[in-house]
Scaffold this active site. Structure first.
Site, PDB file in Angstrom:
ATOM      1  N   HIS A  69       0.859  -1.182   0.000  1.00 10.38           N
ATOM      2  CA  HIS A  69       0.000   0.000   0.000  1.00 10.38           C
ATOM      3  C   HIS A  69       0.895   1.232   0.000  1.00 10.38           C
ATOM      4  O   HIS A  69       2.012   1.200   0.526  1.00 10.38           O
ATOM      5  CB  HIS A  69      -0.898   0.022   1.236  1.00 10.38           C
ATOM      6  CG  HIS A  69      -2.064  -0.929   1.150  1.00 10.38           C
ATOM      7  ND1 HIS A  69      -3.165  -0.828   1.963  1.00 10.38           N
ATOM      8  CD2 HIS A  69      -2.278  -1.991   0.326  1.00 10.38           C
ATOM      9  CE1 HIS A  69      -4.026  -1.795   1.644  1.00 10.38           C
ATOM     10  NE2 HIS A  69      -3.514  -2.511   0.672  1.00 10.38           N
ATOM     11  N   GLU A  71       0.889   4.223   1.545  1.00  7.22           N
ATOM     12  CA  GLU A  71       1.338   4.807   2.805  1.00  7.22           C
ATOM     13  C   GLU A  71       2.384   3.907   3.473  1.00  7.22           C
ATOM     14  O   GLU A  71       3.350   4.379   4.065  1.00  7.22           O
ATOM     15  CB  GLU A  71       0.155   4.981   3.773  1.00  7.22           C
ATOM     16  CG  GLU A  71      -1.018   5.774   3.205  1.00  7.22           C
ATOM     17  CD  GLU A  71      -2.080   4.873   2.574  1.00  7.22           C
ATOM     18  OE1 GLU A  71      -1.726   3.934   1.829  1.00  7.22           O
ATOM     19  OE2 GLU A  71      -3.272   5.117   2.830  1.00  7.22           O
ATOM     20  N   CYS A 107      -6.272   2.787   4.728  1.00  2.95           N
ATOM     21  CA  CYS A 107      -7.126   1.639   5.059  1.00  2.95           C
ATOM     22  C   CYS A 107      -7.118   1.366   6.559  1.00  2.95           C
ATOM     23  O   CYS A 107      -6.108   1.525   7.239  1.00  2.95           O
ATOM     24  CB  CYS A 107      -6.671   0.393   4.295  1.00  2.95           C
ATOM     25  SG  CYS A 107      -5.026  -0.200   4.705  1.00  2.95           S
ATOM     26  N   CYS A 117      -2.870   0.521   7.105  1.00  2.00           N
ATOM     27  CA  CYS A 117      -2.116   1.766   6.994  1.00  2.00           C
ATOM     28  C   CYS A 117      -2.446   2.709   8.145  1.00  2.00           C
ATOM     29  O   CYS A 117      -1.578   3.448   8.608  1.00  2.00           O
ATOM     30  CB  CYS A 117      -2.383   2.424   5.644  1.00  2.00           C
ATOM     31  SG  CYS A 117      -1.637   1.488   4.295  1.00  2.00           S
TER      32      CYS A 117
HETATM   33 ZN   LIG Z   1      -3.490   0.671   3.244  1.00  2.00          ZN
END
Ligand SMILES: [Zn+2]
Length: 175
Positions: A69, A71, A107, A117
């Site tokens: 992801h 981040e 998320c 995240c």
């Molecule tokens: Zn995430």
């Protein structure tokens, strides 16, 4: 621990966006265009910016691994490569004043890895998040922004840039 926990309606001023937020968030959206395509995950870009306006790290979805992801990539980079001579204490203070810009709401739950995240952002000590687009509940429920606020993190949403962040993911949203 935080006295403001009892006052969820608090400081509009703290959450207020600054002029610098727009170009940084636009840069995060630009990064999201570099994501390897996926039919089952959003394309997201993230930029971690220090209080002095310098970029600490960037990341985008699937940048180094299919499960990455945005981040997460930026935070991992920040942790892995502190500037020369920076002590752990200085690094922590820098992150505490930094802002992470993400094209999508971080998320709160994820399918691919144990730590969301949102959890990674809080664990890194980051206190301010600016996002363009709230996560639609397509793959997992959203709710990241609300959870971050509950942890005392300032979250600013710039809906003016939501359409642009969303457009990068139009193939996931069709139909
Ligand atoms: Zn995430």
């Amino acid at each position: 621990m935080r006295s403001d926990r009892d006052h969820p309606e608090r400081p509009v001023a703290e959450a207020a966006q600054t002029e610098a937020d727009f170009p940084w968030l636009a840069a995060a959206i630009d990064l999201s265009r570099q994501c390897p395509p996926s039919a089952s995950a959003f394309s997201v870009g993230a930029v971690l910016v220090a209080a002095d306006g310098s970029v600490i790290a960037t990341g985008y979805s699937r940048e180094r691994d299919p499960h990455d992801h945005a981040e997460e990539v930026a935070l991992a980079r920040a942790a892995a490569a502190p500037p020369d001579g920076e002590t752990p204490g200085e690094a922590a203070r820098r992150l505490a004043k930094a802002t992470i810009y993400s094209s999508l709401e971080p998320c709160l739950r994820r399918l691919s890895r144990p730590r969301s995240c949102c959890e990674l952002i809080v664990a890194a000590g980051i206190r301010r998040v600016v996002l363009a687009w709230l996560e639609p509940p397509l793959f997992v429920p959203g709710g990241g922004a609300r959870w971050l606020r509950e942890q005392g993190v300032t979250v600013a949403e710039l809906p003016e840039l939501a359409a642009e962040a969303r457009a990068v993911n139009a193939h996931l949203l069709a139909g």
